[in-house]
Scaffold this motif. Structure first.
Motif, PDB file in Angstrom:
ATOM      1  N   GLY A   1       4.255  -2.681 -19.491  1.00 26.78           N
ATOM      2  CA  GLY A   1       4.165  -4.119 -19.252  1.00 26.78           C
ATOM      3  C   GLY A   1       4.786  -4.593 -17.954  1.00 26.78           C
ATOM      4  N   SER A   2       4.987  -3.694 -16.991  1.00 28.14           N
ATOM      5  CA  SER A   2       5.579  -4.061 -15.694  1.00 28.14           C
ATOM      6  C   SER A   2       4.494  -4.227 -14.644  1.00 28.14           C
ATOM      7  N   LYS A   3       4.873  -4.825 -13.520  1.00 27.17           N
ATOM      8  CA  LYS A   3       3.912  -4.928 -12.432  1.00 27.17           C
ATOM      9  C   LYS A   3       4.610  -4.981 -11.078  1.00 27.17           C
ATOM     10  N   MET A   4       3.808  -4.718 -10.046  1.00 28.75           N
ATOM     11  CA  MET A   4       4.270  -4.757  -8.661  1.00 28.75           C
ATOM     12  C   MET A   4       3.215  -5.516  -7.869  1.00 28.75           C
ATOM     13  N   ASP A   5       3.645  -6.482  -7.060  1.00 30.27           N
ATOM     14  CA  ASP A   5       2.691  -7.204  -6.236  1.00 30.27           C
ATOM     15  C   ASP A   5       3.352  -7.688  -4.956  1.00 30.27           C
ATOM     16  N   PHE A   6       2.574  -8.397  -4.143  1.00 23.61           N
ATOM     17  CA  PHE A   6       3.110  -8.971  -2.902  1.00 23.61           C
ATOM     18  C   PHE A   6       2.584 -10.384  -2.763  1.00 23.61           C
TER      19      PHE A   6
ATOM     20  N   ASP B   1       0.828  -1.208   0.000  1.00 22.78           N
ATOM     21  CA  ASP B   1       0.000   0.000   0.000  1.00 22.78           C
ATOM     22  C   ASP B   1       0.865   1.262   0.000  1.00 22.78           C
ATOM     23  N   ARG B   2       1.944   1.243   0.765  1.00 26.59           N
ATOM     24  CA  ARG B   2       2.844   2.405   0.810  1.00 26.59           C
ATOM     25  C   ARG B   2       3.516   2.621  -0.545  1.00 26.59           C
ATOM     26  N   ALA B   3       3.966   1.520  -1.162  1.00 27.93           N
ATOM     27  CA  ALA B   3       4.597   1.632  -2.478  1.00 27.93           C
ATOM     28  C   ALA B   3       3.585   2.092  -3.521  1.00 27.93           C
ATOM     29  N   GLU B   4       2.350   1.627  -3.403  1.00 29.33           N
ATOM     30  CA  GLU B   4       1.292   2.005  -4.352  1.00 29.33           C
ATOM     31  C   GLU B   4       0.991   3.499  -4.265  1.00 29.33           C
ATOM     32  N   VAL B   5       0.945   4.035  -3.045  1.00 28.87           N
ATOM     33  CA  VAL B   5       0.718   5.472  -2.877  1.00 28.87           C
ATOM     34  C   VAL B   5       1.849   6.270  -3.531  1.00 28.87           C
ATOM     35  N   GLY B   6       3.085   5.808  -3.328  1.00 28.45           N
ATOM     36  CA  GLY B   6       4.221   6.478  -3.963  1.00 28.45           C
ATOM     37  C   GLY B   6       4.134   6.448  -5.473  1.00 28.45           C
ATOM     38  N   ALA B   7       3.772   5.278  -6.019  1.00 29.16           N
ATOM     39  CA  ALA B   7       3.674   5.143  -7.477  1.00 29.16           C
ATOM     40  C   ALA B   7       2.553   5.998  -8.044  1.00 29.16           C
TER      41      ALA B   7
ATOM     42  N   PHE C   1      -3.129  -0.235 -15.690  1.00 31.18           N
ATOM     43  CA  PHE C   1      -4.264  -1.065 -16.109  1.00 31.18           C
ATOM     44  C   PHE C   1      -5.172  -1.428 -14.951  1.00 31.18           C
ATOM     45  N   SER C   2      -4.617  -1.642 -13.767  1.00 30.10           N
ATOM     46  CA  SER C   2      -5.375  -2.267 -12.678  1.00 30.10           C
ATOM     47  C   SER C   2      -6.236  -1.294 -11.876  1.00 30.10           C
ATOM     48  N   GLY C   3      -6.532  -0.128 -12.413  1.00 30.92           N
ATOM     49  CA  GLY C   3      -7.456   0.782 -11.750  1.00 30.92           C
ATOM     50  C   GLY C   3      -6.773   1.805 -10.871  1.00 30.92           C
ATOM     51  N   ASP C   4      -7.595   2.667 -10.272  1.00 33.73           N
ATOM     52  CA  ASP C   4      -7.055   3.776  -9.481  1.00 33.73           C
ATOM     53  C   ASP C   4      -6.517   3.332  -8.132  1.00 33.73           C
ATOM     54  N   THR C   5      -7.139   2.320  -7.526  1.00 36.66           N
ATOM     55  CA  THR C   5      -6.692   1.866  -6.204  1.00 36.66           C
ATOM     56  C   THR C   5      -6.493   0.349  -6.225  1.00 36.66           C
ATOM     57  N   PRO C   6      -5.361  -0.126  -6.725  1.00 35.20           N
ATOM     58  CA  PRO C   6      -5.109  -1.575  -6.785  1.00 35.20           C
ATOM     59  C   PRO C   6      -5.075  -2.187  -5.386  1.00 35.20           C
ATOM     60  N   GLN C   7      -5.590  -3.406  -5.258  1.00 35.09           N
ATOM     61  CA  GLN C   7      -5.621  -4.084  -3.971  1.00 35.09           C
ATOM     62  C   GLN C   7      -4.487  -5.091  -3.799  1.00 35.09           C
ATOM     63  N   LYS C   8      -4.122  -5.789  -4.867  1.00 37.55           N
ATOM     64  CA  LYS C   8      -3.119  -6.844  -4.752  1.00 37.55           C
ATOM     65  C   LYS C   8      -1.948  -6.667  -5.699  1.00 37.55           C
ATOM     66  N   GLN C   9      -2.130  -5.910  -6.765  1.00 38.75           N
ATOM     67  CA  GLN C   9      -1.031  -5.687  -7.699  1.00 38.75           C
ATOM     68  C   GLN C   9      -1.287  -4.417  -8.506  1.00 38.75           C
ATOM     69  N   MET C  10      -0.195  -3.827  -8.945  1.00 39.39           N
ATOM     70  CA  MET C  10      -0.271  -2.725  -9.906  1.00 39.39           C
ATOM     71  C   MET C  10       0.291  -3.263 -11.212  1.00 39.39           C
TER      72      MET C  10
END
Length: 201
Positions: A120-125, A73-79, A91-100
């Motif tokens: 074509g990149s992504k970030m997840d946990f 969530d912290r990384a998503e806010v930064g991105a 692609f994954s919307g304004d507030t991704p829950q599990k991946q960007m």
């Protein structure tokens, strides 16, 4: 207030940059005191790498699933708050829950989509499990707080062995990704956690 200048942060990013440029280095292990902000630095580094190189995957784990989600969530806010000229199409919307996922939507009206232009990149946990990223190809990986993970929950050394294969090709002969392991160390399981970190070192 204005940010403070800290030489420690300069040195952190210099070492991270040196590790990224070294073709024989898998990354960095940061054993540290509390409240230095290493997690934030690593999150910002992961977002940088995922948005700088095409088809990159930034994966993260932590001592438990809730803390991993909090880091994401912290990384998503930064991105999401990068300057507009640094923000790739998401692609994954304004507030991704599990991946960007930084790629174009499936449809853009009647306009033909040129997929060669998308990031074509992504970030997840992933969960705190040894084989969480098994057989995946990662460009950047963060295992946060391995010094606080009970060996009964996850064998961090085995998990690192799995992650190394995700950061390499040809069964480890060519390194294609980097890792950052950031942790303080807790005395758990009669010192088993300390022994694990000694083996890491």
């Amino acid at each position: 207030t204005l940010p403070e200048f800290r030489m420690e942060a300069v040195e952190f990013f210099l070492i991270e940059d040196m590790a990224e440029r070294d073709p024989q280095c898998y990354g960095t292990l940061w054993i540290k005191p509390r409240r230095l902000g290493e997690t934030e630095k690593v999150m910002s580094r992961g977002v940088l790498i995922a948005t700088k190189y095409r088809k990159s995957w930034f994966g993260m784990q932590n001592k438990n699933d809730d803390d991993t989600k909090a880091n994401f969530d912290r990384a998503e806010v930064g991105a999401q708050n990068l300057p507009y000229f640094f923000q790739p199409q998401l692609f994954s919307g304004d507030t991704p829950q599990k991946q960007m996922v930084w790629r174009f939507p499936q449809q853009m009206g009647s306009k033909k989509i040129d997929r060669s232009l998308e990031l074509g990149s992504k970030m997840d946990f992933r969960a705190t499990k040894t084989l969480a990223y098994d057989s995946k190809r990662l460009r950047y990986y963060n295992m946060d707080e391995p010094g606080k993970i009970s060996p009964k929950v996850m064998n961090c050394l085995t998990a690192w062995g799995v992650a190394k294969l995700c950061l390499s090709m040809y069964n480890g002969r060519k390194i294609i990704g980097k890792a950052a392991l950031t942790t303080t160390i807790e005395f758990m399981e009669d010192g088993a956690s300390v022994k694990v970190m000694q083996q890491f070192w």
